[in-house]
Design a protein around this motif. Structure first.
Motif, mmCIF file in Angstrom:
data_model
loop_
_atom_site.group_PDB
_atom_site.id
_atom_site.type_symbol
_atom_site.label_atom_id
_atom_site.label_comp_id
_atom_site.label_asym_id
_atom_site.label_seq_id
_atom_site.Cartn_x
_atom_site.Cartn_y
_atom_site.Cartn_z
ATOM 1 N N SER A 76 -36.695 -12.211 -27.388
ATOM 2 C CA SER A 76 -36.876 -13.699 -27.886
ATOM 3 C C SER A 76 -38.482 -14.088 -27.508
ATOM 4 O O SER A 76 -38.580 -15.142 -27.917
ATOM 5 N N GLY A 77 -39.312 -13.254 -26.886
ATOM 6 C CA GLY A 77 -40.569 -13.432 -26.502
ATOM 7 C C GLY A 77 -40.604 -14.538 -25.587
ATOM 8 O O GLY A 77 -41.712 -15.035 -25.467
ATOM 9 N N ALA A 78 -39.668 -15.254 -24.706
ATOM 10 C CA ALA A 78 -39.829 -16.108 -23.635
ATOM 11 C C ALA A 78 -40.555 -15.514 -22.642
ATOM 12 O O ALA A 78 -40.823 -14.342 -22.348
ATOM 13 N N MET A 79 -41.646 -16.309 -21.998
ATOM 14 C CA MET A 79 -42.370 -15.857 -21.063
ATOM 15 C C MET A 79 -41.425 -15.663 -19.760
ATOM 16 O O MET A 79 -40.687 -16.463 -19.519
ATOM 17 N N ARG A 80 -41.864 -14.403 -19.233
ATOM 18 C CA ARG A 80 -41.332 -14.000 -18.061
ATOM 19 C C ARG A 80 -40.833 -15.062 -17.054
ATOM 20 O O ARG A 80 -39.926 -15.581 -16.428
ATOM 21 N N GLU A 81 -42.046 -15.786 -16.840
ATOM 22 C CA GLU A 81 -41.844 -16.714 -15.517
ATOM 23 C C GLU A 81 -41.133 -17.900 -15.990
ATOM 24 O O GLU A 81 -40.863 -18.711 -14.999
ATOM 25 N N LYS A 82 -40.716 -18.155 -17.245
ATOM 26 C CA LYS A 82 -40.032 -19.447 -17.586
ATOM 27 C C LYS A 82 -38.223 -19.005 -17.407
ATOM 28 O O LYS A 82 -37.499 -19.660 -17.682
ATOM 29 N N ILE A 83 -38.227 -17.629 -17.092
ATOM 30 C CA ILE A 83 -36.707 -17.339 -17.078
ATOM 31 C C ILE A 83 -36.468 -17.044 -15.663
ATOM 32 O O ILE A 83 -37.312 -16.446 -14.661
ATOM 33 N N PHE A 84 -35.327 -17.183 -15.151
ATOM 34 C CA PHE A 84 -34.793 -16.833 -13.847
ATOM 35 C C PHE A 84 -33.838 -16.014 -13.846
ATOM 36 O O PHE A 84 -32.664 -16.285 -14.481
ATOM 37 N N THR A 86 -31.001 -13.630 -11.797
ATOM 38 C CA THR A 86 -30.082 -13.382 -10.714
ATOM 39 C C THR A 86 -29.216 -11.921 -10.947
ATOM 40 O O THR A 86 -28.740 -11.993 -11.754
ATOM 41 N N THR A 87 -29.654 -11.117 -10.151
ATOM 42 C CA THR A 87 -28.495 -9.834 -10.238
ATOM 43 C C THR A 87 -28.065 -9.586 -8.668
ATOM 44 O O THR A 87 -28.535 -10.285 -7.894
ATOM 45 N N ASP A 116 -35.468 -12.283 -9.893
ATOM 46 C CA ASP A 116 -35.634 -13.547 -9.068
ATOM 47 C C ASP A 116 -34.991 -13.956 -7.911
ATOM 48 O O ASP A 116 -35.394 -14.289 -6.884
ATOM 49 N N SER A 117 -33.717 -13.357 -8.091
ATOM 50 C CA SER A 117 -32.756 -13.589 -6.898
ATOM 51 C C SER A 117 -32.058 -12.480 -6.870
ATOM 52 O O SER A 117 -31.252 -12.188 -7.850
ATOM 53 N N VAL A 148 -33.952 -13.592 -1.907
ATOM 54 C CA VAL A 148 -33.055 -12.638 -1.423
ATOM 55 C C VAL A 148 -31.625 -13.749 -1.121
ATOM 56 O O VAL A 148 -31.953 -14.755 -0.561
ATOM 57 N N GLY A 149 -30.426 -13.248 -1.466
ATOM 58 C CA GLY A 149 -29.249 -14.090 -0.912
ATOM 59 C C GLY A 149 -27.964 -13.306 -1.068
ATOM 60 O O GLY A 149 -28.111 -11.942 -1.058
ATOM 61 N N VAL A 150 -26.857 -13.727 -0.919
ATOM 62 C CA VAL A 150 -25.483 -13.178 -0.682
ATOM 63 C C VAL A 150 -24.661 -13.799 -1.611
ATOM 64 O O VAL A 150 -24.812 -14.990 -2.317
ATOM 65 N N SER A 151 -23.355 -13.237 -1.625
ATOM 66 C CA SER A 151 -22.237 -13.524 -2.459
ATOM 67 C C SER A 151 -20.880 -13.280 -1.746
ATOM 68 O O SER A 151 -20.728 -12.200 -1.227
ATOM 69 N N ASN A 152 -19.978 -14.328 -1.711
ATOM 70 C CA ASN A 152 -18.842 -14.113 -1.112
ATOM 71 C C ASN A 152 -19.126 -14.134 0.417
ATOM 72 O O ASN A 152 -18.281 -13.179 1.103
#
Ligand SMILES: NC(=O)c1ccc[n+]([C@@H]2O[C@H](COP(=O)([O-])OP(=O)(O)OC[C@H]3O[C@@H](n4cnc5c(N)ncnc54)[C@H](OP(=O)(O)O)[C@@H]3O)[C@@H](O)[C@H]2O)c1
Length: 276
Positions: A76-84, A86-87, A116-117, A148-152
């Protein structure tokens, strides 16, 4: 679009879920490349509509979801810093070396040099959390992970994670919707709000099945919206709550994104709170 701002980071109230992207279930989730064109078209449409937060996991599509998201963003050519992005790390990969390896693999598949997260997908009582956070803290120091974060996680586990993380915990991703409110009832939501942490609601529209009775329909009519939009608006009208609906249908994607702009009145929020 409305945003949450925390730890110097702005994140949109509505993101893009990807649990079924690029895979099929055969005794586990495996990569399936036979529908790549369909999924890439869905991702292009999401990017064109203005989605900037993409939620994924090393689990999804056996890693292929990350590959497709990375490819679509890259092309898409989107600038990396404009995208967030999470994995998430799967619970069998929470030992120190495995976390570092999982992160390298996710970065390679995403074609990115930082995440990012980065979340622990599910707790694993067999691996000391201290060990996992030793790796996560290292990844933050190395610039490979921003938050960093958590899930469940329940409140007890969040507190343990907070005590081990050298940076503020960013998010706890849990099932949260009009039909699934256990994390509001057990105090997790309130704890996240009081501790400046996102509660990211997954399965926010109950896999697309929203119960439409009189109250829901009247509120939807009053806002010229669909019941699915009202279900999302109910979530994102709550402080520190964001939602990550998944849709591969461009008109649903637009509906879901637009739901963030629906302002529900306190009376409407109360009515929706009463729905069982
Ligand atoms: N951390 C975890 O353990 C965990 C667990 C589950 C999910 N998640 C994350 O949360 C994301 C969302 O949850 P989910 O995928 O379980 O369920 P969901 O977002 O509640 O529902 C997805 C389903 O709803 C349909 N849909 C989407 N928007 C719609 C609309 N406006 N009107 C009607 N139908 C609509 C979609 O079909 P169409 O494609 O036809 O629109 C899709 O079948 C996942 O994709 C994943 O990223 C995380």
């Amino acid at each position: 679009m409305k945003y949450e701002t925390l730890n110097d980071t702005q994140i949109p109230k509505i993101g893009f879920g990807s649990a079924r992207l690029g895979g099929r279930f055969v005794g586990g989730i495996l990569a399936d490349r036979s529908h790549d064109e369909f999924f890439l078209a869905a991702l292009r449409s999401a990017l064109n509509l203005g989605y900037i937060h993409f939620d994924t996991a090393e689990l999804y599509g056996g890693g292929h979801a990350e590959e497709l998201i990375g490819r679509a963003i890259h092309e898409s050519g989107a600038m990396r810093e404009k995208i967030f992005v999470t994995t998430k790390i799967w619970p069998t990969h929470l030992a120190y070396k495995n976390v570092l390896r999982s992160c390298e693999n996710s970065l390679r598949r995403l074609q990115m040099d930082y995440i990012d997260s980065y979340l622990i997908h599910w707790p694993n009582p067999l691996v000391p959390m201290r060990e996992t956070f030793r790796a996560l803290n290292q990844l933050v120091k190395d610039g490979k992970v921003r938050h960093v974060g958590v899930s469940n996680f329940d409140v007890k586990r969040i507190k343990e994670a907070q005590s081990l993380s050298e940076t503020p915990l960013f998010a706890n991703q849990v099932p949260y919707s009009l039909t699934r409110r256990s994390h509001a009832k057990d105090g997790t939501l309130e704890y996240c709000q009081q501790n400046n942490m996102l509660l990211t609601g997954y399965t926010p529209i109950n896999h697309g099945h929203i119960a439409v009775e009189q109250t829901m329909q009247s509120i939807a009519d009053a806002h010229h919206a669909t019941p699915h939009q009202i279900a999302l608006a109910w979530l994102v009208n709550q402080p520190r709550v964001i939602a990550i609906p998944m849709s591969f249908n461009p008109s649903h994607q637009k509906e879901n994104l637009d739901a963030a702009d629906i302002e529900l009145t306190p009376a409407e929020m109360n009515q929706l709170n009463q729905l069982g």
